[in-house]
Design an enzyme around this catalytic site. Structure first.
Site, PDB file in Angstrom:
ATOM      1  N   ASP A 121       0.805  -1.338  -0.064  1.00  8.45           N
ATOM      2  CA  ASP A 121      -0.104   0.159   0.059  1.00  8.45           C
ATOM      3  C   ASP A 121       0.891   1.366   0.078  1.00  8.45           C
ATOM      4  O   ASP A 121       0.753   2.183  -0.710  1.00  8.45           O
ATOM      5  CB  ASP A 121      -1.008  -0.013   1.227  1.00  8.45           C
ATOM      6  CG  ASP A 121      -2.070  -0.936   1.071  1.00  8.45           C
ATOM      7  OD1 ASP A 121      -2.080  -1.707   0.134  1.00  8.45           O
ATOM      8  OD2 ASP A 121      -3.216  -0.897   1.841  1.00  8.45           O
ATOM      9  N   ARG A 164      -0.992   4.510  16.986  1.00  7.46           N
ATOM     10  CA  ARG A 164      -1.423   5.600  16.078  1.00  7.46           C
ATOM     11  C   ARG A 164      -0.938   6.915  16.436  1.00  7.46           C
ATOM     12  O   ARG A 164      -0.288   7.684  15.622  1.00  7.46           O
ATOM     13  CB  ARG A 164      -2.714   5.490  15.459  1.00  7.46           C
ATOM     14  CG  ARG A 164      -3.070   4.084  14.725  1.00  7.46           C
ATOM     15  CD  ARG A 164      -2.213   3.328  13.896  1.00  7.46           C
ATOM     16  NE  ARG A 164      -2.576   2.512  13.148  1.00  7.46           N
ATOM     17  CZ  ARG A 164      -1.551   1.372  12.971  1.00  7.46           C
ATOM     18  NH1 ARG A 164      -0.559   1.192  13.566  1.00  7.46           N
ATOM     19  NH2 ARG A 164      -2.051   0.360  11.990  1.00  7.46           N
ATOM     20  N   ASP A 179      -8.037   3.768  11.765  1.00 10.26           N
ATOM     21  CA  ASP A 179      -6.835   4.244  11.945  1.00 10.26           C
ATOM     22  C   ASP A 179      -6.727   5.768  11.020  1.00 10.26           C
ATOM     23  O   ASP A 179      -6.045   6.671  11.434  1.00 10.26           O
ATOM     24  CB  ASP A 179      -5.656   3.354  10.896  1.00 10.26           C
ATOM     25  CG  ASP A 179      -5.358   2.242  12.026  1.00 10.26           C
ATOM     26  OD1 ASP A 179      -5.575   2.336  13.136  1.00 10.26           O
ATOM     27  OD2 ASP A 179      -5.007   1.421  11.377  1.00 10.26           O
ATOM     28  N   SER A 201      -5.680 -10.193   7.179  1.00  9.99           N
ATOM     29  CA  SER A 201      -4.549  -9.242   7.149  1.00  9.99           C
ATOM     30  C   SER A 201      -4.097  -8.958   8.647  1.00  9.99           C
ATOM     31  O   SER A 201      -4.860  -9.424   9.428  1.00  9.99           O
ATOM     32  CB  SER A 201      -5.016  -7.753   6.697  1.00  9.99           C
ATOM     33  OG  SER A 201      -6.118  -7.037   7.485  1.00  9.99           O
TER      34      SER A 201
END
Length: 404
Positions: free
Chosen positions: A13, A93, A122, A178
């Site tokens: 990504d 995060r 996120d 994932s």
């Protein structure tokens, strides 16, 4: 050219996003924020970023700070999102955003780019943290942009783009799930885990814990020391915050402790199924709670427990850098001052037993609590206590007789 800082992992990504941002005319500064994610060769990731045209690339290791200043205060709060989730991804995060914003200030970049999707939590955590730290920053979230999604509707197109641009990636067009890992935990979601009736312990290839069935047939003891509510030692050895988490991950992981399966409510509104493993943090929550039972009074704990779910929600949603969170962290620092001592736990096949607890600040007095005769508690005092406690009920019973 405009410039941006990209939270960069080197995976599919962010490799695609790096190329796409350059196609849009941006100079890109890649920041690999090390929160303990697995990586065989971090220098290779930086080389890849440079080879793909990044203006600069660097690694920022925030693991110690994340454990000390983010994870441990959340443990002090006993904050669990929806009563279960230990917030491992949520905690990471805001510190990733902080590290990226620090680099942006250094290199003069006006934008912060990330690879979070428009469906998940996120994106909220990154943006809310970044804008709180720098209200002028421009947020670039390609997955929320129609032209990016039109160009890359799926992984097949992303892999083809990397081949065209000679961007080396290890990716396949399909995965059973994932995962996202840091030093606190691993999360597993998507793919086959989206079917909520699929068994969550049979799909992921767990990386931090053995299955309880495969764990040793003998209980392993571990002793954790705390000072003012913060973990400071394991088995009598003083360690850094990160080293404590790593050591407990190892000990609890080999005993099958710390697996969680939850259908949670995302901030954006949808329900999401996640499987997590957080062995070290699970043990810290358990040990910390036991020590609090010795050292904190009832009313303070009750107040903390009423607020803790709200703290968990704010951390989960991404409201870390707020005046409210500053005040909550100041409160818990003060409230935790007496929480000093040691707790010994027994770990056995995914379970946690309490084997001992001690504190110089213990409020437990055996002479008062003893069920034996004598002691310093006068049982006749309870007569007046209960007469006063029962006064409202007796008055109500006179005015409004109840059927029984």
């Amino acid at each position: 050219m405009p410039s941006c800082v990209l939270a960069y992992s080197g995976g599919l990504d962010t490799s695609v996003i790096l190329g796409w941002l350059q196609d849009q005319g941006y100079d890109c500064h890649c920041v690999y924020v090390d929160v303990g994610q697995p990586c065989e060769d971090r220098q290779a990731i930086l080389k890849k970023a440079h080879d793909c045209g990044a203006k600069s690339a660097r690694i920022v290791d925030v693991q110690e700070e994340m454990c000390r200043d983010f994870a441990f205060p959340v443990v002090q709060w006993q904050a669990k999102y929806e009563g279960i989730y230990l917030l491992g991804t949520s905690i990471a995060r805001p510190i990733i955003a902080k590290a990226c914003l620090q680099v942006a200030r250094e290199v003069g970049a006006e934008a912060f780019a990330h690879g979070a999707t428009g469906k998940g939590n996120d994106q909220c955590r990154f943006q809310l943290a970044a804008e709180a730290l720098d209200p002028t920053v421009k947020i670039i979230a390609p997955w929320r942009m129609a032209n990016f999604r039109a160009t890359f509707p799926g992984r097949t197109e992303m892999i083809a783009y990397c081949a065209e641009k000679n961007i080396p990636v290890k990716a396949s067009t399909s995965k059973p799930y994932s995962s996202d890992e840091n030093c606190l935990h691993i999360s597993y979601e998507a793919g086959e885990l989206e079917e909520v009736d699929n068994c969550g312990v049979t799909i992921p290839d767990f990386g931090m814990t053995v299955s309880p069935q495969a764990a040793p047939d003998k209980t392993e003891q571990v002793t954790i020391g705390f000072e003012a509510g913060l973990p400071v030692s394991v088995n009598g050895k003083k360690l850094s915050s990160l080293a404590i988490v790593q050591k407990l991950n190892e000990i609890a992981g080999r005993n099958g402790v710390g697996r969680i399966d939850i259908v949670e409510n995302r901030f954006v509104g949808m329900k999401s199924r996640g499987v997590y493993e957080a062995p070290g943090i699970t043990v810290l929550y358990a040990a910390h709670l036991q020590l609090e039972q010795l050292t904190l009074d009832r009313d303070l704990v009750n107040l903390r427990d009423r607020i803790a779910p709200e703290v968990a929600r704010d951390v989960y949603y991404g409201f870390w850098y707020t005046a409210k969170m500053d005040a909550l962290l100041a409160f818990i620092r003060e409230a935790q001052q007496p929480v000093t001592g040691e707790v010994t736990l027994g770990l056995y096949k995914g379970t946690i037993e309490v084997h001992g607890r001690k504190s110089p600040n213990s409020l437990y007095d055996a002479a008062i609590a003893s069920m034996e005769g004598g002691g310093s508690y006068d049982q006749t005092d309870a007569e007046g206590f209960l007469r006063l406690q029962g006064l409202p009920g007796r008055v109500q019973g006179t005015v409004r007789p109840r059927k029984y």
